[in-house]
Design a protein around this motif. Structure first.
Motif, PDB file in Angstrom:
ATOM      1  N   PRO A  85       0.797  -1.231   0.000  1.00 21.98           N
ATOM      2  CA  PRO A  85       0.000   0.000   0.000  1.00 21.98           C
ATOM      3  C   PRO A  85       0.831   1.284   0.000  1.00 21.98           C
ATOM      4  O   PRO A  85       0.476   2.258  -0.659  1.00 21.98           O
ATOM      5  N   GLU A  86       1.940   1.280   0.712  1.00 23.18           N
ATOM      6  CA  GLU A  86       2.778   2.485   0.757  1.00 23.18           C
ATOM      7  C   GLU A  86       3.409   2.776  -0.600  1.00 23.18           C
ATOM      8  O   GLU A  86       3.515   3.936  -1.005  1.00 23.18           O
ATOM      9  N   ILE A  87       3.835   1.734  -1.311  1.00 29.10           N
ATOM     10  CA  ILE A  87       4.419   1.911  -2.645  1.00 29.10           C
ATOM     11  C   ILE A  87       3.348   2.407  -3.610  1.00 29.10           C
ATOM     12  O   ILE A  87       3.574   3.325  -4.403  1.00 29.10           O
ATOM     13  N   ARG A  88       2.155   1.832  -3.533  1.00 27.85           N
ATOM     14  CA  ARG A  88       1.051   2.275  -4.399  1.00 27.85           C
ATOM     15  C   ARG A  88       0.657   3.720  -4.111  1.00 27.85           C
ATOM     16  O   ARG A  88       0.166   4.413  -4.994  1.00 27.85           O
ATOM     17  N   ALA A  89       0.870   4.177  -2.871  1.00 31.38           N
ATOM     18  CA  ALA A  89       0.526   5.548  -2.501  1.00 31.38           C
ATOM     19  C   ALA A  89       1.621   6.543  -2.888  1.00 31.38           C
ATOM     20  O   ALA A  89       1.459   7.741  -2.693  1.00 31.38           O
ATOM     21  N   GLY A  90       2.747   6.044  -3.414  1.00 32.31           N
ATOM     22  CA  GLY A  90       3.787   6.950  -3.892  1.00 32.31           C
ATOM     23  C   GLY A  90       5.110   6.891  -3.166  1.00 32.31           C
ATOM     24  O   GLY A  90       6.071   7.558  -3.557  1.00 32.31           O
ATOM     25  N   ALA A  91       5.200   6.118  -2.083  1.00 29.63           N
ATOM     26  CA  ALA A  91       6.481   5.994  -1.384  1.00 29.63           C
ATOM     27  C   ALA A  91       7.470   5.245  -2.273  1.00 29.63           C
ATOM     28  O   ALA A  91       7.084   4.445  -3.127  1.00 29.63           O
ATOM     29  N   THR A  92       8.737   5.495  -2.083  1.00 25.81           N
ATOM     30  CA  THR A  92       9.780   4.797  -2.831  1.00 25.81           C
ATOM     31  C   THR A  92      10.630   3.976  -1.869  1.00 25.81           C
ATOM     32  O   THR A  92      10.632   4.212  -0.662  1.00 25.81           O
ATOM     33  N   ILE A  93      11.343   3.012  -2.417  1.00 28.97           N
ATOM     34  CA  ILE A  93      12.225   2.169  -1.607  1.00 28.97           C
ATOM     35  C   ILE A  93      13.590   2.830  -1.548  1.00 28.97           C
ATOM     36  O   ILE A  93      14.176   3.148  -2.580  1.00 28.97           O
ATOM     37  N   THR A  94      14.085   3.032  -0.340  1.00 30.42           N
ATOM     38  CA  THR A  94      15.397   3.672  -0.187  1.00 30.42           C
ATOM     39  C   THR A  94      16.505   2.676   0.117  1.00 30.42           C
ATOM     40  O   THR A  94      17.677   2.997  -0.035  1.00 30.42           O
ATOM     41  N   GLY A  95      16.145   1.480   0.558  1.00 29.13           N
ATOM     42  CA  GLY A  95      17.157   0.476   0.853  1.00 29.13           C
ATOM     43  C   GLY A  95      16.527  -0.759   1.443  1.00 29.13           C
ATOM     44  O   GLY A  95      15.311  -0.840   1.610  1.00 29.13           O
ATOM     45  N   GLY A  96      17.374  -1.730   1.780  1.00 26.19           N
ATOM     46  CA  GLY A  96      16.861  -2.960   2.356  1.00 26.19           C
ATOM     47  C   GLY A  96      17.975  -3.852   2.853  1.00 26.19           C
ATOM     48  O   GLY A  96      19.155  -3.598   2.607  1.00 26.19           O
ATOM     49  N   ALA A  97      17.592  -4.875   3.583  1.00 24.84           N
ATOM     50  CA  ALA A  97      18.543  -5.845   4.118  1.00 24.84           C
ATOM     51  C   ALA A  97      17.879  -7.212   4.142  1.00 24.84           C
ATOM     52  O   ALA A  97      16.658  -7.320   4.245  1.00 24.84           O
ATOM     53  N   GLN A 123      10.327  -0.716  -7.623  1.00 24.30           N
ATOM     54  CA  GLN A 123       9.281  -1.237  -6.747  1.00 24.30           C
ATOM     55  C   GLN A 123       9.621  -2.597  -6.151  1.00 24.30           C
ATOM     56  O   GLN A 123       8.738  -3.342  -5.732  1.00 24.30           O
ATOM     57  N   GLY A 124      10.900  -2.910  -6.110  1.00 28.07           N
ATOM     58  CA  GLY A 124      11.338  -4.172  -5.520  1.00 28.07           C
ATOM     59  C   GLY A 124      12.821  -4.116  -5.200  1.00 28.07           C
ATOM     60  O   GLY A 124      13.501  -3.134  -5.508  1.00 28.07           O
ATOM     61  N   LEU A 125      13.286  -5.154  -4.566  1.00 29.67           N
ATOM     62  CA  LEU A 125      14.692  -5.274  -4.209  1.00 29.67           C
ATOM     63  C   LEU A 125      15.249  -6.539  -4.846  1.00 29.67           C
ATOM     64  O   LEU A 125      14.537  -7.531  -5.022  1.00 29.67           O
ATOM     65  N   THR A 126      16.526  -6.519  -5.170  1.00 28.49           N
ATOM     66  CA  THR A 126      17.185  -7.683  -5.736  1.00 28.49           C
ATOM     67  C   THR A 126      18.432  -8.001  -4.931  1.00 28.49           C
ATOM     68  O   THR A 126      19.056  -7.112  -4.353  1.00 28.49           O
ATOM     69  N   VAL A 127      18.758  -9.295  -4.892  1.00 26.75           N
ATOM     70  CA  VAL A 127      19.935  -9.748  -4.158  1.00 26.75           C
ATOM     71  C   VAL A 127      20.454 -11.017  -4.826  1.00 26.75           C
ATOM     72  O   VAL A 127      19.685 -11.819  -5.344  1.00 26.75           O
ATOM     73  N   SER A 147      10.690   5.578   1.694  1.00 25.43           N
ATOM     74  CA  SER A 147      10.976   7.010   1.763  1.00 25.43           C
ATOM     75  C   SER A 147      10.169   7.721   2.849  1.00 25.43           C
ATOM     76  O   SER A 147      10.566   8.771   3.333  1.00 25.43           O
ATOM     77  N   ASN A 148       9.043   7.143   3.272  1.00 22.86           N
ATOM     78  CA  ASN A 148       8.238   7.760   4.325  1.00 22.86           C
ATOM     79  C   ASN A 148       8.683   7.320   5.725  1.00 22.86           C
ATOM     80  O   ASN A 148       8.034   7.625   6.716  1.00 22.86           O
ATOM     81  N   GLY A 149       9.802   6.579   5.803  1.00 18.70           N
ATOM     82  CA  GLY A 149      10.353   6.153   7.077  1.00 18.70           C
ATOM     83  C   GLY A 149       9.851   4.802   7.564  1.00 18.70           C
ATOM     84  O   GLY A 149      10.359   4.272   8.542  1.00 18.70           O
ATOM     85  N   ARG A 150       8.865   4.263   6.921  1.00 22.08           N
ATOM     86  CA  ARG A 150       8.320   2.967   7.336  1.00 22.08           C
ATOM     87  C   ARG A 150       9.198   1.824   6.834  1.00 22.08           C
ATOM     88  O   ARG A 150       9.952   1.970   5.884  1.00 22.08           O
TER      89      ARG A 150
END
Length: 166
Positions: A85-97, A123-127, A147-150
């Motif tokens: 839902p956050e991605i659909r609302a416009g948030a972006t992915i800033t990182g991941g682990a 809209q996704g992460l790769t590893v 990007s919204n801190g979540r």
């Protein structure tokens, strides 16, 4: 009607024709296909077409969807957040682990720069994941920062099957 049940039973036992067309007696929905064990009761090497993506929302909320790979595979895998839902609302992915997967070699996690396995760029992460022991199921969790801190967690399981090189 009895013929349909008999056909379904024969298909279940592997003695039928592999299913039937949708709407006809036999296996509902048509043919059912699965990976078959080899003569020595191991499984054949994972095909390049086998899935390598965990998607949000998950099929099994507690452990995620299983992805199958041969123990010798060294591949890129993806975590799909496009339906979040956050991605659909416009948030972006800033990182991941990646958390878990003890015994696997896990590379750096990066945000998708281009489309990958039907996941839109960004809209996704790769590893890259390699290693592991055949016959082992590894539990993983991808923790994405938005990007919204979540933070969003996508769980997944990687099932390693024995290499079949002979």
């Amino acid at each position: 009607m009895v013929g349909g049940w008999i056909n379904a039973l024969l298909n279940l036992l592997g003695l039928g024709g592999g299913g039937s067309a949708p709407g006809t007696p036999g296996t509902p929905g048509g043919a059912f296909r699965r990976a078959l064990p080899t003569w020595d009761r191991s499984f054949e090497r994972a095909l390049a077409t086998w899935g390598r993506t965990w998607r949000y929302p998950m099929g099994l909320a507690t452990e995620g969807v299983a992805v199958v790979a041969a123990e010798g595979d060294d591949r890129d895998y993806a975590f799909d957040l496009s339906k979040c839902p956050e991605i659909r609302a416009g948030a972006t992915i800033t990182g991941g682990a990646i958390v878990g997967g003890s015994g696997l070699t896990i590379g750096a996690v990066s945000v998708l720069a281009a489309d990958f396995d039907e996941i839109p760029a960004g809209q996704g992460l790769t590893v890259r994941i390699s290693g592991g022991t055949g016959g082992t199921t590894y539990k993983l969790a991808c923790r994405a920062t938005l990007s919204n801190g979540r933070k969003v967690t996508v769980p997944g399981r990687l099932v390693k099957v024995r290499d079949y090189d002979s």
